[in-house]
Design an enzyme around this catalytic site. Structure first.
Site, PDB file in Angstrom:
ATOM      1  N   ASP A   1       0.846  -1.203   0.000  1.00 35.82           N
ATOM      2  CA  ASP A   1       0.000   0.000   0.000  1.00 35.82           C
ATOM      3  C   ASP A   1       0.881   1.253   0.000  1.00 35.82           C
ATOM      4  OD1 ASP A   1      -2.319   1.517   0.083  1.00 35.82           O
ATOM      5  OD2 ASP A   1      -3.223   0.344   1.698  1.00 35.82           O
TER       6      ASP A   1
ATOM      7  N   ASP B   1     -10.683   2.806  -3.493  1.00 34.97           N
ATOM      8  CA  ASP B   1     -11.125   1.507  -2.971  1.00 34.97           C
ATOM      9  C   ASP B   1     -12.548   1.179  -3.433  1.00 34.97           C
ATOM     10  OD1 ASP B   1      -8.787   1.803  -1.587  1.00 34.97           O
ATOM     11  OD2 ASP B   1      -9.698   1.641   0.406  1.00 34.97           O
TER      12      ASP B   1
HETATM   13  C1  GAL Z   1      -6.288   1.327   1.392  1.00 32.99           C
HETATM   14  C2  GAL Z   1      -6.229   0.324   0.268  1.00 32.99           C
HETATM   15  C3  GAL Z   1      -7.253  -0.723   0.588  1.00 32.99           C
HETATM   16  C4  GAL Z   1      -6.888  -1.383   1.889  1.00 32.99           C
HETATM   17  C5  GAL Z   1      -6.720  -0.350   2.987  1.00 32.99           C
HETATM   18  C6  GAL Z   1      -6.145  -0.948   4.250  1.00 32.99           C
HETATM   19  O1  GAL Z   1      -5.525   2.371   1.089  1.00 32.99           O
HETATM   20  O2  GAL Z   1      -6.488   0.950  -0.966  1.00 32.99           O
HETATM   21  O3  GAL Z   1      -7.356  -1.656  -0.460  1.00 32.99           O
HETATM   22  O4  GAL Z   1      -5.712  -2.109   1.714  1.00 32.99           O
HETATM   23  O5  GAL Z   1      -5.879   0.709   2.593  1.00 32.99           O
HETATM   24  O6  GAL Z   1      -5.951  -0.015   5.246  1.00 32.99           O
END
Ligand code: GAL
Length: 337
Positions: free
Chosen positions: A170, A231
């Site tokens: 991430d 997301d």
């Molecule tokens: C976001 C990511 C998600 C998930 C989340 C976890 O930034 O895009 O898919 O992994 O963080 O905190």
């Protein structure tokens, strides 16, 4: 390196990518040359359905724990998911203890993962599946757990030692686009240096938004797949936004996809609560046409036979897994009467 043609194709009209090797050409792009993800990754990822549920006292069946992943692993085998191609069982954010160990290594939360990740990986491998894990290029994960910045080699080696097969990396809490790019590249090379085959799933282009233009030549050189957009949530609005972004930006992104490197529009939310049946069918069809990683985020312990049949539909999966690996594109937007 792969040498494949890129004949963009329809997505809006639900036309499927042909399975044949027609109109072959040697023009192509380079993708991460680790021999992995030659077709889009298929599996299960906990985030959309289970998020960062840490409360194993109140919600033992829904918290992020060893038990959750062991149960999913069993079902992936007993309920035909593995046979349908869903191979990677992936942990997202919130698996870690709040601190690194005395040697600076990441460690799993000891209450929720009492036997550690290596034990879980062994279990998952004993079922013939592969294990995915999550970390972050910056100082902290998006949920505030320890980030990998300053520890790329240590973390790559730790994951390899544990027997991890995929890393979702991430991009939260990174101070500049330069350190973001450097970090994503460094981790790719660090994973490679471990000698273990680890699929590398990036969110690099997403974190360049909205001010910087992704360099997809670099991104596909270092990553096996990459998130471009926000997301996914369990709603039609979210699916529509992802599709709208994809069609608006298709000129930049469609041609860079191919064996070894894929655009990732995020998880399949089929089998949850927010999509009507037709919307679920649409997500499955369009993710297949987009040559997207098929990472479900749902509860395999309670999924309707209808949703299961859709997710396991051999013909749709064959479109997604076409070895030619050409992503479809939106040819025309139409309205039904
Ligand atoms: C976001 C990511 C998600 C998930 C989340 C976890 O930034 O895009 O898919 O992994 O963080 O905190």
């Amino acid at each position: 390196m792969k040498l494949l043609s890129r004949d963009p194709r329809l997505i809006c009209e639900l036309a499927f990518r042909p399975l044949a090797l027609v109109f072959w050409s040697i023009l192509g792009a380079k993708a991460l040359n680790n021999g992995l993800a030659r077709t889009p990754t298929m599996g299960w990822l906990h985030w959309e359905r289970f998020m960062c549920n840490l409360d194993c006292q109140e919600e033992p069946d829904a918290c992020i724990s060893e038990q959750l992943f062991m149960q999913m692993a069993e079902l992936m085998v007993s309920d035909g998911w593995k046979d349908a191609g869903y191979e990677y069982l992936c942990i997202d954010d919130c698996w870690m203890a709040p601190e690194r160990d005395s040697k600076g290594r990441l460690q799993a939360d000891p209450q929720r993962f009492p036997n550690g990740i290596q034990h879980l990986a062994n279990y998952v491998h004993s079922k013939g599946l592969k294990l995915g894990i999550y970390a972050d290029v910056g100082n902290k994960t998006c949920a505030g757990f320890p980030g990998s910045f300053g520890y790329y080699d240590t973390d790559a080696q730790t994951f390899a030692d544990w027997g991890v097969d995929l890393l979702k990396f991430d991009g939260c809490h990174c101070d500049s686009v330069t350190s973001l790019a450097d970090g994503y590249k460094y981790m790719s090379l660090a994973l490679n240096r471990t000698g273990r085959s680890i699929v590398y799933s990036c969110e690099w282009p997403l974190y360049l938004k909205p001010f910087h233009k992704p360099n997809y030549t670099d991104i596909q050189y270092y990553c096996n797949h990459w998130r471009n957009f926000d997301d996914v949530y369990d709603s039609w609005e979210s699916i529509k936004n992802i599709l709208a972004w994809t069609t608006t930006n298709q000129k930049e992104i469609v041609d860079v996809a191919g064996p070894g490197g894929w655009n990732d529009p995020d998880m399949l939310v089929i089998g949850n609560f927010g999509l009507s049946w037709d919307q679920q069918v649409t997500q499955m069809a369009l993710w297949a046409i987009m040559a997207a990683p098929l990472l479900m985020s749902n509860d395999l312990r309670q999924i309707s036979p209808q949703a299961k049949a859709l997710l396991q539909n051999k013909d749709v999966i064959a479109v997604n897994q076409d070895p030619l690996g050409k992503q479809g594109y939106c040819f025309r937007k139409g309205f039904s009467m």
